[in-house]
Design an enzyme around this catalytic site. Structure first.
Site, PDB file in Angstrom:
ATOM      1  N   GLY A   1       0.814  -1.352  -0.146  1.00 13.49           N
ATOM      2  CA  GLY A   1       0.101  -0.104   0.129  1.00 13.49           C
ATOM      3  C   GLY A   1       0.851   1.236   0.315  1.00 13.49           C
ATOM      4  N   THR A   2       2.206   1.228   0.820  1.00 15.15           N
ATOM      5  CA  THR A   2       2.738   2.236   0.619  1.00 15.15           C
ATOM      6  C   THR A   2       3.235   2.746  -0.636  1.00 15.15           C
ATOM      7  OG1 THR A   2       3.444   1.862   3.065  1.00 15.15           O
ATOM      8  CG2 THR A   2       4.947   3.061   1.925  1.00 15.15           C
TER       9      THR A   2
ATOM     10  N   ASN B   1      -7.166   4.468   9.185  1.00 13.23           N
ATOM     11  CA  ASN B   1      -6.648   3.101   9.790  1.00 13.23           C
ATOM     12  C   ASN B   1      -6.779   3.413  11.447  1.00 13.23           C
ATOM     13  OD1 ASN B   1      -4.677   5.431   8.738  1.00 13.23           O
ATOM     14  ND2 ASN B   1      -3.296   4.451  10.162  1.00 13.23           N
TER      15      ASN B   1
ATOM     16  N   GLN C   1      -7.377   0.625   3.910  1.00 12.35           N
ATOM     17  CA  GLN C   1      -8.308  -0.093   5.000  1.00 12.35           C
ATOM     18  C   GLN C   1      -9.583  -0.225   4.587  1.00 12.35           C
ATOM     19  OE1 GLN C   1      -7.222  -1.323   7.906  1.00 12.35           O
ATOM     20  NE2 GLN C   1      -5.210  -0.469   8.112  1.00 12.35           N
TER      21      GLN C   1
ATOM     22  N   SER D   1      -3.750  -2.889  -0.553  1.00 15.40           N
ATOM     23  CA  SER D   1      -2.563  -3.661  -0.227  1.00 15.40           C
ATOM     24  C   SER D   1      -3.220  -5.098   0.162  1.00 15.40           C
ATOM     25  CB  SER D   1      -2.025  -3.069   1.175  1.00 15.40           C
ATOM     26  OG  SER D   1      -1.073  -3.681   1.779  1.00 15.40           O
TER      27      SER D   1
ATOM     28  N   THR E   1      10.547  -7.327 -11.837  1.00 16.37           N
ATOM     29  CA  THR E   1       9.768  -8.584 -11.936  1.00 16.37           C
ATOM     30  C   THR E   1       8.582  -8.544 -11.140  1.00 16.37           C
ATOM     31  OG1 THR E   1      11.972  -9.369 -12.653  1.00 16.37           O
ATOM     32  CG2 THR E   1      10.308 -11.032 -12.152  1.00 16.37           C
TER      33      THR E   1
ATOM     34  N   CYS F   1       0.992   0.612  12.246  1.00 14.70           N
ATOM     35  CA  CYS F   1       2.029   1.131  11.087  1.00 14.70           C
ATOM     36  C   CYS F   1       2.667   2.298  11.631  1.00 14.70           C
ATOM     37  CB  CYS F   1       1.169   1.404   9.798  1.00 14.70           C
ATOM     38  SG  CYS F   1      -0.124   0.008   9.436  1.00 14.70           S
TER      39      CYS F   1
HETATM   40  N1  PLP Z   1      -2.523   3.254   4.003  1.00 11.68           N
HETATM   41  C1  PLP Z   1      -3.178   3.001   5.207  1.00 11.68           C
HETATM   42  C2  PLP Z   1      -4.579   3.721   5.383  1.00 11.68           C
HETATM   43  C3  PLP Z   1      -2.718   1.910   5.906  1.00 11.68           C
HETATM   44  O1  PLP Z   1      -3.576   1.531   7.026  1.00 11.68           O
HETATM   45  C4  PLP Z   1      -1.726   1.266   5.748  1.00 11.68           C
HETATM   46  C5  PLP Z   1      -1.020   0.148   6.617  1.00 11.68           C
HETATM   47  O2  PLP Z   1      -1.630   0.056   7.622  1.00 11.68           O
HETATM   48  C6  PLP Z   1      -0.996   1.795   4.397  1.00 11.68           C
HETATM   49  C7  PLP Z   1      -1.427   2.778   3.753  1.00 11.68           C
HETATM   50  C8  PLP Z   1       0.527   1.197   4.292  1.00 11.68           C
HETATM   51  O3  PLP Z   1       0.247  -0.284   3.378  1.00 11.68           O
HETATM   52  P1  PLP Z   1       1.399  -1.350   3.525  1.00 11.68           P
HETATM   53  O4  PLP Z   1       1.473  -1.969   4.921  1.00 11.68           O
HETATM   54  O5  PLP Z   1       0.916  -2.370   2.543  1.00 11.68           O
HETATM   55  O6  PLP Z   1       2.675  -0.462   2.884  1.00 11.68           O
END
Ligand code: PLP
Length: 413
Positions: free
Chosen positions: A71-72, A151, A181, A201, A239, A355
């Site tokens: 997600g990041t 989150n 989320q 994610s 990849t 996180c």
């Molecule tokens: N965005 C939100 C709202 C999240 O809650 C999170 C992770 O908790 C992320 C982004 C980041 O996702 P990832 O852990 O897959 O990098």
């Protein structure tokens, strides 16, 4: 001692079917999707199928799904990629202070590159007022990023209304939502909602870690942030993580197969939990507009005459926020102490947002909703999943009813 895992917003247990599929692909179908022989074509087929499956869950076109590592990365690619690609049109971006660090830190990077960022205020339930965008948008605005589900407190942002205000001002302003989320729990179809970019994610939806995706509406320009072999139409080199991609898609399709039943059940559990936990003195539930909560000030809350019907999912969302996240502030008990006391009973929760933890800073979200200082350090998050049972919730309630009065005896005076 049995385990009760209530930290599903941090990460989820992988569906056994998804884990089995990964193992099969890793040990039998291990080809590189760019290879021209059969092993490569087989891997490529897995990606194509996964892209179709994910696209279907969003009512999108498979071409619009870009696989990333998490997600990041999806958030970084959406924001940095779009801002850089559209720089000639302007340098102004709008977001909120309650975004995940993946968005907030990307914004800081863009500010270092000369972009200007406006943060919209949120109300005490963590939601923006879409009308406030009318004042925030300028001639230089190129991008708006508003998360779907928060989150930390589970607040649901009015994404579709916000996007419609933005597009009403200027169609060309791009709209991104961090749906990490929300995806699989609160419905959002990007085309219908006029959303151009949507991040998700794998590990939040019972898929593996190390895989995510970004929906990019057809025609939206993004500059890559990774340079290399030109995979995924030159937009994301590297990849492809074929086992992760296939497992993410399988997890998404399993969830969407019984979406309504799962979400309805989670709302029932959330409602039950909130009602019961409110019987403990001086407890506050964050991000839940529902009235009648003892620790919450009910005065600004819309009156709710009709009984709650969990099968009316949009109304449930309005009253309860996201179905799976519960944020609880417990006066005179430090979150960390409560977290470990629960852990001793086999119950796993998190303090604030996992996180963002491991560093001792107060949460932006909790400060933004105006939580009093003493409560900032007294807030835990419980997050459920399709595996969570009523028995687990009842055991957790029992533990809270026992532990909170005990821990309060040691409160600093
Ligand atoms: N965005 C939100 C709202 C999240 O809650 C999170 C992770 O908790 C992320 C982004 C980041 O996702 P990832 O852990 O897959 O990098």
């Amino acid at each position: 001692m049995s385990e009760i895992y209530l930290d599903n917003s941090a990460t989820t247990r992988v569906f056994p079917e998804a884990a089995a599929l990964m193992a099969k692909i890793m040990t039998e179908e291990y080809g590189n999707p760019s290879s021209m022989h059969h092993k490569g074509v087989e891997a490529e087929m897995r990606i194509r199928e996964a892209r179709e499956t994910v696209a279907k869950t969003l009512k999108a076109d498979p071409k619009e799904i870009l696989f990333t590592s998490c997600g990041t990365e999806s958030d970084n690619l959406a924001l940095i990629g779009c801002a850089r690609a559209n720089r000639r049109a302007g340098n102004h971006i709008i977001t909120t202070p309650v975004e995940h660090p993946a968005v907030l830190r990307s914004m800081e990077q863009l500010m270092r590159e000369g972009f200007e960022v406006t943060y919209l205020p949120v109300d005490r339930f963590g939601r923006i007022d879409p009308e406030s965008l009318k004042d925030a948008v300028t001639d230089r605005t190129i991008l708006v990023s508003i998360m779907h589900v928060n989150n930390e407190i589970g607040a649901i942002q009015p994404v579709a209304r916000a996007a419609s205000v933005v597009k009403g001002i200027r169609e060309s302003i791009l709209f991104h939502t961090d749906d990490v989320q929300g995806y699989g729990k609160v419905r959002l179809y990007p085309k219908k909602a006029q959303v151009d970019l949507l991040s998700a994610s794998g590990h939040k939806i019972h898929g593996p870690k190390g895989i995510g995706f970004l929906y990019v509406a057809e025609g939206v320009k993004i500059e890559p942030v990774l340079y290399g072999g030109g995979q995924q139409n030159n937009r994301r080199s590297g990849t492809e993580n074929v086992p992760g991609i296939a497992a993410l898609a399988l997890a998404a399709s399993i969830l969407s197969g019984h979406f309504d039943e799962d979400v309805k059940r989670l709302y029932e559990l959330k409602k039950h939990f909130i009602e019961e936990v409110q019987k403990i003195e001086d407890i506050r539930i964050n991000g839940v507009p529902l009235s009648g909560l003892s620790g919450n000030d009910a005065s600004e809350i819309p009156s709710e005459d009709t009984p709650f019907d969990p099968s009316d999912l949009s109304r449930a969302a309005l009253l309860f926020g996201a179905p799976h996240i519960i944020s609880l502030s417990v006066r005179d008990v430090r979150a960390e102490v409560l977290l470990h006391a629960l852990e001793d009973k086999g119950i796993y929760v998190s303090s604030g947002s996992a996180c963002a933890t491991h560093k001792k800073a107060f949460s932006d979200t909790l400060s933004s909703i105006g939580l009093e200082k003493p409560l900032l350090d007294s807030t835990i998050r419980l997050s459920m999943s399709v595996f969570t049972t009523k028995e687990e919730i009842d055991t957790t309630l029992e533990a809270l009813h026992t532990l909170i009065p005990q821990l309060r005896r040691f409160r600093p005076r």
